[in-house]
Motif scaffolding. Structure first.
Motif, mmCIF file in Angstrom:
data_model
loop_
_atom_site.group_PDB
_atom_site.id
_atom_site.type_symbol
_atom_site.label_atom_id
_atom_site.label_comp_id
_atom_site.label_asym_id
_atom_site.label_seq_id
_atom_site.Cartn_x
_atom_site.Cartn_y
_atom_site.Cartn_z
ATOM 1 N N THR A 264 -2.845 -1.808 12.006
ATOM 2 C CA THR A 264 -2.861 -1.474 13.426
ATOM 3 C C THR A 264 -2.532 -2.714 14.227
ATOM 4 O O THR A 264 -2.705 -3.846 13.755
ATOM 5 N N GLY A 271 -8.756 5.302 16.254
ATOM 6 C CA GLY A 271 -7.680 5.896 15.468
ATOM 7 C C GLY A 271 -7.260 7.254 15.980
ATOM 8 O O GLY A 271 -6.062 7.565 16.048
ATOM 9 N N LEU A 281 -8.965 3.143 13.224
ATOM 10 C CA LEU A 281 -8.251 3.734 12.089
ATOM 11 C C LEU A 281 -8.839 3.238 10.779
ATOM 12 O O LEU A 281 -8.930 3.995 9.807
#
Length: 383
Positions: A264, A271, A281
């Motif tokens: 990320t 997320g 995430l």
């Protein structure tokens, strides 16, 4: 930063045959500093400095697998040939003598390789459907009968990495490169068993994992890096929900992945905001798989990469993920996430370019004494 909280990141983690002495990894960052694909003494010194500076797990820059269309330029290191493996043995020995562990990142660029003057016919870019990230026609689509041989190229690279003294391998399945091109519906238009549903799009990446597992044995750790975003497509999504994320990752886990590395651009962003406005995430990945997870994304930065405190947010499809200034409390937020069990290891990129001893500064509580990240000086430290 509270020193007591930071010390929680200085505990070991064991995965298979790998024991990482703390919870910090160096994120993979391409350098193109290995002429003819051979890593030299400077490469060993570069990684050794980060290991000596306290980083528990070094993840190398992307390393080309032994496939003619795997990557460009030739200064990207590869993992095939006596000279190459001797160079990597020097790298692994240096990292180990400096107290760290090291994983080789296995890379095939797919159509992202591009076409260049002097290319041989067998270097024509390949991908699931001959489609690039922008939707244009590029290179050629891989026929199904070539896929087993390509999976074996990954396996050969992994076996060579193990022979050269690496402690693990990471499969690069992110950022719009070959395996990610299979996963993403915008670049995978296949109508055979490797396209269509999310499970079918995951089939070839899972076959690559299985081939590597067969080559390295049951205990040698396999890390898999994936991402939602692609190069210049920060709005991209492979999985639109936690349920789809689970469908995406389950075949990879079943095939033999030990650790997942969701890439990320901001480690602290949710997320799937509509499902949980707080869970990253990385946290979702750990929740749906139960495996150890590596978090990454602007860790340790107080400023943006681009001057002026803003990253380019116009992607042609809305606002970029997390554009705008990085919160000054990002390190504290990282510790909150670790305490909440969202990740097991955190990968650090630009902060380690600026200061190879960044991890030791975290341990000592002396980060405030360092001048911080500067883009120009940090990029110079890639070499």
């Amino acid at each position: 930063m509270e020193d007591a909280r930071a010390q929680e990141l200085f505990t070991p983690l064991t995965v298979g045959s790998l024991t990482v002495p703390n919870r910090f990894a160096m994120a993979p960052m391409t350098r193109t500093a290995s002429p003819d694909g051979v890593p030299g003494p400077d490469v060993a010194a570069y990684y050794g400095r980060r290991a000596a500076g306290g980083t528990g797990l070094i993840i190398t820059e992307g390393v080309r697998i032994p496939h003619p269309a795997a990557g460009w330029p030739d200064r990207i290191p590869n993992l095939d040939g006596d000279d190459v493996l001797a160079g990597w043995r020097a790298v692994t020995d240096t990292v180990h003598s400096s107290g760290g562990t090291v994983a080789a990142q296995l890379w095939h660029q797919g159509v992202a390789r591009g076409v260049h003057d002097g290319d041989r016919p067998d270097q024509t870019p390949v991908s699931p459907s001959g489609i690039d990230i922008a939707g244009g026609t590029t290179g050629r689509a891989l026929p199904a009968d070539e896929l087993p041989e390509l999976a074996q190229a990954y396996a050969v690279a992994a076996a060579n990495a193990k022979a050269a003294g690496f402690d693990a391998v990471e499969i690069h399945g992110a950022h719009g490169y070959l395996l990610d091109q299979f996963l993403w519906e915008h670049t995978n238009h296949r109508t055979d068993g490797y396209g269509g549903s999310l499970a079918a799009r995951t089939r070839f990446p899972a076959e690559v994992v299985a081939a590597i597992r067969a080559a390295v044995g049951p205990d040698f750790p396999i890390i898999y890096r994936f991402s939602q975003w692609k190069m210049n497509r920060y709005d991209a999504q492979v999985a639109g929900s936690a349920s789809e994320l689970e469908q995406l990752l389950a075949p990879l886990v079943e095939a033999g992945v030990d650790v997942l590395h969701p890439s990320t651009r901001r480690h602290y962003l949710p997320g799937f905001p509509d499902e949980n406005p707080e869970l990253s995430l990385a946290g979702w990945t750990k929740k749906v798989t139960g495996l150890p997870v590596i978090a990454v994304g602007s860790v340790g930065l107080e400023t943006e990469f681009r001057p002026g405190g803003q990253e380019r947010s116009d992607t042609g499809n809305g606002r970029a993920e997390g554009s705008g200034p990085i919160p000054p409390s990002s390190i504290d937020r990282l510790l909150d996430q670790f305490e909440a069990g969202e990740f097991d290891i955190v990968a650090v990129g630009r902060a380690l370019l600026a200061d190879p001893a960044w991890v030791n500064r975290v341990r000592e509580g002396t980060l405030d004494e360092f001048g911080g990240f500067d883009a120009a000086s940090a990029l110079a430290r890639l070499y």
